[in-house]
Design an enzyme around this catalytic site. Sequence first.
Site, PDB file in Angstrom:
ATOM      1  CG  LEU A  49      -1.689   1.278   1.431  1.00  0.00           C
ATOM      2  CD1 LEU A  49      -2.738   1.410   0.530  1.00  0.00           C
ATOM      3  CD2 LEU A  49      -2.405   1.158   2.908  1.00  0.00           C
ATOM      4  CG  HIS A  50       2.118   2.761  -3.425  1.00  0.00           C
ATOM      5  ND1 HIS A  50       1.746   1.736  -3.767  1.00  0.00           N
ATOM      6  CD2 HIS A  50       2.149   3.857  -4.418  1.00  0.00           C
ATOM      7  CE1 HIS A  50       1.552   1.801  -5.032  1.00  0.00           C
ATOM      8  NE2 HIS A  50       1.408   3.116  -5.626  1.00  0.00           N
ATOM      9  CG  MET A  51      -0.952   8.884   0.097  1.00  0.00           C
ATOM     10  SD  MET A  51      -1.285   9.564   1.493  1.00  0.00           S
ATOM     11  CE  MET A  51       0.182  10.023   2.016  1.00  0.00           C
TER      12      MET A  51
END
Length: 95
Positions: A49-51
């Site tokens: 998960l990355h933003m």
Amino acid sequence: HLPLLRRMHQVGLHIAQSLRAAPENKGEPGGPELRFRVGYHSVPSLPPLHMHVISTDFESESLKNKKHWNSFQPPFFLDSEALMERVSSGGARPS
């Protein structure tokens, strides 16, 4: 997962503020007025998960073609606040 999303959102806002205040952005077009979006691809481009924190002027050598630009537009990009609201209300993962 909501606490993690909230923490990531706060970090993203901090990064955006730091970018606006960076000395190299002072006096540049947009400078302190640069706007940023914080969010996620609706279909993750890679694990984990990355933003993304992206300026709304979309000036980047990484946005080389229409596909790259489109990946940061709805429905392919979910703003962080909208995702947190969806998760807090028990909403389904986007299709």
